[in-house]
Design an enzyme around this catalytic site. Structure first.
Site, PDB file in Angstrom:
ATOM      1  N   THR A  36     -71.857 -19.230 -22.396  1.00  0.00           N
ATOM      2  CA  THR A  36     -71.784 -20.174 -23.553  1.00  0.00           C
ATOM      3  C   THR A  36     -71.334 -19.110 -24.852  1.00  0.00           C
ATOM      4  OG1 THR A  36     -73.884 -20.161 -24.157  1.00  0.00           O
ATOM      5  CG2 THR A  36     -73.273 -21.649 -22.619  1.00  0.00           C
ATOM      6  N   ILE A  60     -76.066 -23.612 -14.548  1.00  0.00           N
ATOM      7  CA  ILE A  60     -77.381 -24.096 -13.826  1.00  0.00           C
ATOM      8  C   ILE A  60     -77.060 -25.588 -13.336  1.00  0.00           C
ATOM      9  CG2 ILE A  60     -78.555 -22.211 -14.480  1.00  0.00           C
ATOM     10  CD1 ILE A  60     -80.084 -24.290 -16.190  1.00  0.00           C
ATOM     11  N   ALA A  83     -80.514 -21.801 -21.098  1.00  0.00           N
ATOM     12  CA  ALA A  83     -80.697 -22.959 -21.865  1.00  0.00           C
ATOM     13  C   ALA A  83     -79.871 -22.998 -23.096  1.00  0.00           C
ATOM     14  CB  ALA A  83     -82.136 -22.868 -22.671  1.00  0.00           C
ATOM     15  N   SER A  85     -80.339 -23.298 -26.889  1.00  0.00           N
ATOM     16  CA  SER A  85     -81.495 -22.796 -27.525  1.00  0.00           C
ATOM     17  C   SER A  85     -81.642 -23.068 -29.176  1.00  0.00           C
ATOM     18  CB  SER A  85     -81.758 -21.370 -27.299  1.00  0.00           C
ATOM     19  OG  SER A  85     -80.887 -20.577 -27.854  1.00  0.00           O
ATOM     20  N   THR A 125     -91.108 -23.184 -24.569  1.00  0.00           N
ATOM     21  CA  THR A 125     -91.310 -22.709 -25.814  1.00  0.00           C
ATOM     22  C   THR A 125     -92.710 -23.514 -26.572  1.00  0.00           C
ATOM     23  OG1 THR A 125     -90.463 -23.047 -27.950  1.00  0.00           O
ATOM     24  CG2 THR A 125     -89.622 -24.620 -26.408  1.00  0.00           C
ATOM     25  N   ASP A 126     -93.181 -22.820 -27.688  1.00  0.00           N
ATOM     26  CA  ASP A 126     -94.113 -23.463 -28.266  1.00  0.00           C
ATOM     27  C   ASP A 126     -93.834 -24.801 -29.115  1.00  0.00           C
ATOM     28  OD1 ASP A 126     -92.772 -22.306 -30.436  1.00  0.00           O
ATOM     29  OD2 ASP A 126     -94.493 -21.138 -31.217  1.00  0.00           O
ATOM     30  N   GLU A 127     -92.244 -24.877 -28.994  1.00  0.00           N
ATOM     31  CA  GLU A 127     -91.768 -26.036 -29.973  1.00  0.00           C
ATOM     32  C   GLU A 127     -92.076 -27.492 -29.195  1.00  0.00           C
ATOM     33  OE1 GLU A 127     -88.084 -25.771 -32.034  1.00  0.00           O
ATOM     34  OE2 GLU A 127     -88.208 -23.647 -31.985  1.00  0.00           O
ATOM     35  N   TYR A 153     -83.534 -30.274 -29.222  1.00  0.00           N
ATOM     36  CA  TYR A 153     -84.057 -29.173 -28.367  1.00  0.00           C
ATOM     37  C   TYR A 153     -85.322 -29.237 -27.805  1.00  0.00           C
ATOM     38  CZ  TYR A 153     -85.608 -24.451 -27.784  1.00  0.00           C
ATOM     39  OH  TYR A 153     -86.225 -23.392 -27.095  1.00  0.00           O
ATOM     40  N   LYS A 157     -86.492 -29.393 -23.759  1.00  0.00           N
ATOM     41  CA  LYS A 157     -87.484 -28.209 -23.141  1.00  0.00           C
ATOM     42  C   LYS A 157     -88.743 -29.086 -22.612  1.00  0.00           C
ATOM     43  CE  LYS A 157     -87.096 -24.398 -22.892  1.00  0.00           C
ATOM     44  NZ  LYS A 157     -86.412 -23.482 -21.858  1.00  0.00           N
ATOM     45  N   ILE A 209     -82.016 -19.816 -47.070  1.00  0.00           N
ATOM     46  CA  ILE A 209     -83.373 -20.127 -46.505  1.00  0.00           C
ATOM     47  C   ILE A 209     -83.527 -21.792 -46.657  1.00  0.00           C
ATOM     48  CG2 ILE A 209     -85.835 -19.801 -46.766  1.00  0.00           C
ATOM     49  CD1 ILE A 209     -85.310 -17.227 -47.584  1.00  0.00           C
ATOM     50  N   ASP A 275     -83.016 -28.659 -46.794  1.00  0.00           N
ATOM     51  CA  ASP A 275     -84.030 -28.387 -45.408  1.00  0.00           C
ATOM     52  C   ASP A 275     -83.226 -29.165 -44.378  1.00  0.00           C
ATOM     53  OD1 ASP A 275     -85.982 -27.209 -44.096  1.00  0.00           O
ATOM     54  OD2 ASP A 275     -87.555 -28.514 -45.296  1.00  0.00           O
ATOM     55  N   ARG A 276     -83.630 -28.659 -43.204  1.00  0.00           N
ATOM     56  CA  ARG A 276     -83.190 -28.995 -42.044  1.00  0.00           C
ATOM     57  C   ARG A 276     -83.939 -30.163 -41.546  1.00  0.00           C
ATOM     58  NH1 ARG A 276     -85.152 -25.305 -37.203  1.00  0.00           N
ATOM     59  NH2 ARG A 276     -83.593 -24.225 -37.133  1.00  0.00           N
ATOM     60  N   HIS A 279     -87.662 -30.558 -39.980  1.00  0.00           N
ATOM     61  CA  HIS A 279     -88.199 -29.148 -39.922  1.00  0.00           C
ATOM     62  C   HIS A 279     -89.390 -28.944 -39.588  1.00  0.00           C
ATOM     63  CE1 HIS A 279     -86.927 -25.161 -41.576  1.00  0.00           C
ATOM     64  NE2 HIS A 279     -87.237 -25.071 -40.227  1.00  0.00           N
TER      65      HIS A 279
HETATM   66  N1  NAD Z   1     -85.601 -17.326 -28.881  1.00  0.00           N
HETATM   67  C1  NAD Z   1     -86.792 -17.655 -29.215  1.00  0.00           C
HETATM   68  O1  NAD Z   1     -87.444 -17.252 -30.153  1.00  0.00           O
HETATM   69  C2  NAD Z   1     -87.581 -18.542 -27.756  1.00  0.00           C
HETATM   70  C3  NAD Z   1     -89.021 -18.674 -28.254  1.00  0.00           C
HETATM   71  C4  NAD Z   1     -89.708 -19.244 -27.226  1.00  0.00           C
HETATM   72  C5  NAD Z   1     -88.671 -19.865 -25.822  1.00  0.00           C
HETATM   73  N2  NAD Z   1     -87.332 -19.713 -25.768  1.00  0.00           N
HETATM   74  C6  NAD Z   1     -86.883 -20.078 -24.645  1.00  0.00           C
HETATM   75  O2  NAD Z   1     -86.313 -18.742 -23.879  1.00  0.00           O
HETATM   76  C7  NAD Z   1     -85.069 -19.003 -23.407  1.00  0.00           C
HETATM   77  C8  NAD Z   1     -84.175 -18.201 -23.847  1.00  0.00           C
HETATM   78  O3  NAD Z   1     -83.936 -18.027 -25.069  1.00  0.00           O
HETATM   79  P1  NAD Z   1     -82.838 -17.252 -25.748  1.00  0.00           P
HETATM   80  O4  NAD Z   1     -83.043 -17.186 -27.228  1.00  0.00           O
HETATM   81  O5  NAD Z   1     -82.459 -15.993 -25.243  1.00  0.00           O
HETATM   82  O6  NAD Z   1     -81.488 -18.182 -25.653  1.00  0.00           O
HETATM   83  P2  NAD Z   1     -80.037 -17.636 -25.844  1.00  0.00           P
HETATM   84  O7  NAD Z   1     -79.307 -18.906 -26.529  1.00  0.00           O
HETATM   85  O8  NAD Z   1     -79.962 -16.449 -26.470  1.00  0.00           O
HETATM   86  O9  NAD Z   1     -79.589 -17.449 -24.369  1.00  0.00           O
HETATM   87  C9  NAD Z   1     -79.251 -18.433 -23.483  1.00  0.00           C
HETATM   88  C10 NAD Z   1     -78.410 -17.953 -22.383  1.00  0.00           C
HETATM   89  O10 NAD Z   1     -78.197 -19.036 -21.454  1.00  0.00           O
HETATM   90  C11 NAD Z   1     -76.773 -19.253 -20.957  1.00  0.00           C
HETATM   91  N3  NAD Z   1     -76.717 -20.562 -20.876  1.00  0.00           N
HETATM   92  C12 NAD Z   1     -76.469 -21.712 -21.455  1.00  0.00           C
HETATM   93  N4  NAD Z   1     -76.279 -22.871 -20.922  1.00  0.00           N
HETATM   94  C13 NAD Z   1     -76.174 -22.550 -19.360  1.00  0.00           C
HETATM   95  C14 NAD Z   1     -75.830 -22.956 -18.394  1.00  0.00           C
HETATM   96  N5  NAD Z   1     -75.642 -24.403 -18.284  1.00  0.00           N
HETATM   97  N6  NAD Z   1     -76.068 -22.388 -16.952  1.00  0.00           N
HETATM   98  C15 NAD Z   1     -76.087 -21.203 -17.033  1.00  0.00           C
HETATM   99  N7  NAD Z   1     -76.364 -20.262 -18.410  1.00  0.00           N
HETATM  100  C16 NAD Z   1     -76.268 -20.866 -19.527  1.00  0.00           C
HETATM  101  C17 NAD Z   1     -76.122 -18.835 -22.305  1.00  0.00           C
HETATM  102  O11 NAD Z   1     -74.790 -18.278 -21.988  1.00  0.00           O
HETATM  103  C18 NAD Z   1     -77.022 -17.603 -22.776  1.00  0.00           C
HETATM  104  O12 NAD Z   1     -76.647 -16.554 -22.331  1.00  0.00           O
HETATM  105  C19 NAD Z   1     -84.926 -20.493 -23.610  1.00  0.00           C
HETATM  106  O13 NAD Z   1     -85.151 -21.150 -22.554  1.00  0.00           O
HETATM  107  C20 NAD Z   1     -85.458 -20.782 -24.922  1.00  0.00           C
HETATM  108  O14 NAD Z   1     -85.860 -22.250 -24.946  1.00  0.00           O
HETATM  109  C21 NAD Z   1     -86.849 -18.956 -26.976  1.00  0.00           C
END
Ligand code: NAD
Length: 338
Positions: A36, A60, A83, A85, A125-127, A153, A157, A209, A275-276, A279
């Protein structure tokens, strides 16, 4: 061992692919990613020709793609990073979040049941715990904290987590779940706070911000996250949830000021924007369980980790320069209205 990583072209998944191949050169790793807007194969350039690494572009949530891959490869372990994300994008378009994060997880669980895996690990995620009040510094998220989501989001999750637990209880699937706080480090897509601010500060642009900048996030270096996942895969107990965090709470304003200081840019670049919606105020993880049961501890200190991250963005301008297309610039303008 054969490990299937989904979302390995994204930020954390990409770091995990590098980490795993470096530390487990005897394993075979398959990376399933739809590519994506958030997926970037540039992240994997240095490992793409390794004989034990294979990239498959696919969704997926597409049952045929996933089942064909499982039939052919029969992975021992699945780690699901794939995901949608980004919270702001989920506010504009919840549907794609439900498709990938919920339906996609279910398809992976179905395939892991049909072609039995030794472990299915869900990156959460902690969210999913919602947020904590700013004035109650004594409160932290534990694994027992009720799920209480704020955005489409986090709701998607949390739904995925419940499904994963249901597949353990109902079908005995050997699952684990990890819930991590905010990550930072190399290969982070420049719409997220830290890389966005580094790149804009480098370009002498305004730094948007949300609100007053007093929302608190608990930051963890992505390599510490990868090490925690490795621990859970090796020693974690089936059916369990593990919180991952390093007690590095900072307000968004503190983070942005630290970036400006590192880059020697004036604080006058800061611009507060509307703000979002909904948030979350404060996230703070209690990592006692993973520390005590699995002996994991973060190695990075936030201040030096942030400086290293800034240095990485300075020496990898090609990686993020290619992402700054017209479409991406348009998205930033729409979202932050600076
Ligand atoms: N970034 C953070 O701070 C954070 C913190 C806690 C948990 N997470 C979790 O960690 C995971 C990865 O986060 P990230 O920040 O690397 O996300 P990201 O958005 O950078 O990467 C997501 C990846 O998933 C791929 N993707 C999206 N939809 C898809 C699909 N339908 N099939 C196959 N691939 C698909 C995208 O192409 C991308 O490469 C997520 O599950 C997120 O919820 C992230």
């Amino acid at each position: 061992m054969k490990i299937l990583v989904t979302g390995g072209a994204g930020f954390i998944g990409g770091n995990f692919v590098h980490y795993w191949l470096q530390n487990h050169p005897e394993d075979q790793l398959i990376n399933l990613d739809l590519l994506t807007y958030a997926g970037n194969l540039e992240t994997l350039k240095t490992i793409e020709t390794l004989p034990n690494y294979q990239f498959v572009q696919g969704d997926i949530a597409d049952r045929d793609t996933v089942f064909t891959l499982f039939e052919r490869e029969k992975p021992d372990v699945v780690v699901n990073f794939a995901a949608e994300s980004h919270v702001d994008r989920s506010i504009k378009d919840p549907e794609s979040f439900l498709r990938t994060n919920v339906l996609g997880t279910m398809v992976l669980l179905e395939a892991s049941k049909a072609y039995p895996v030794k472990r299915y690990h869900q990156i959460s995620t902690d969210e999913v715990y919602g947020d904590l009040p700013l004035e109650r510094k004594d409160l932290f998220f534990t694994e027992q904290t009720p799920l209480h989501t704020s955005s489409p989001y986090s709701a998607s999750k949390a739904s995925a987590d419940l499904l994963v637990q249901a597949y353990h209880r109902t079908y005995g699937l050997p699952v684990t779940i990890s819930r991590c706080s905010n990550n930072y480090g190399p290969y982070h897509f420049p719409e997220k706070l830290i890389p966005l601010m580094i790149i804009r500060a480098l370009n002498h642009e305004k730094l948007p911000i949300y609100g007053k900048g007093d929302n608190v996030r608990d930051w963890l270096h992505v390599e510490d996250h990868c090490r925690a996942i490795e621990k859970i895969l090796k020693e974690g107990k089936e059916g369990e949830v593990y919180n991952i965090g390093g007690h590095n709470e900072r307000t968004n304003l503190q983070v942005v000021k630290a970036i400006l200081k590192t880059l020697d840019r004036p604080e006058s670049l800061i611009s507060f924007v509307t703000d979002r919606l909904g948030h979350d105020r404060r996230y703070a993880i209690d990592p006692t369980k993973i520390e005590q049961e699995l002996g994991w501890k973060p190695r990075y200190n936030f201040d030096t980790g942030l400086q290293q991250t800034v240095a990485w963005y300075l020496s990898n301008k090609d990686w993020w320069g290619n992402i700054l297309t017209g479409e991406y610039r348009e998205y930033i303008k729409e979202t932050y209205t600076v």
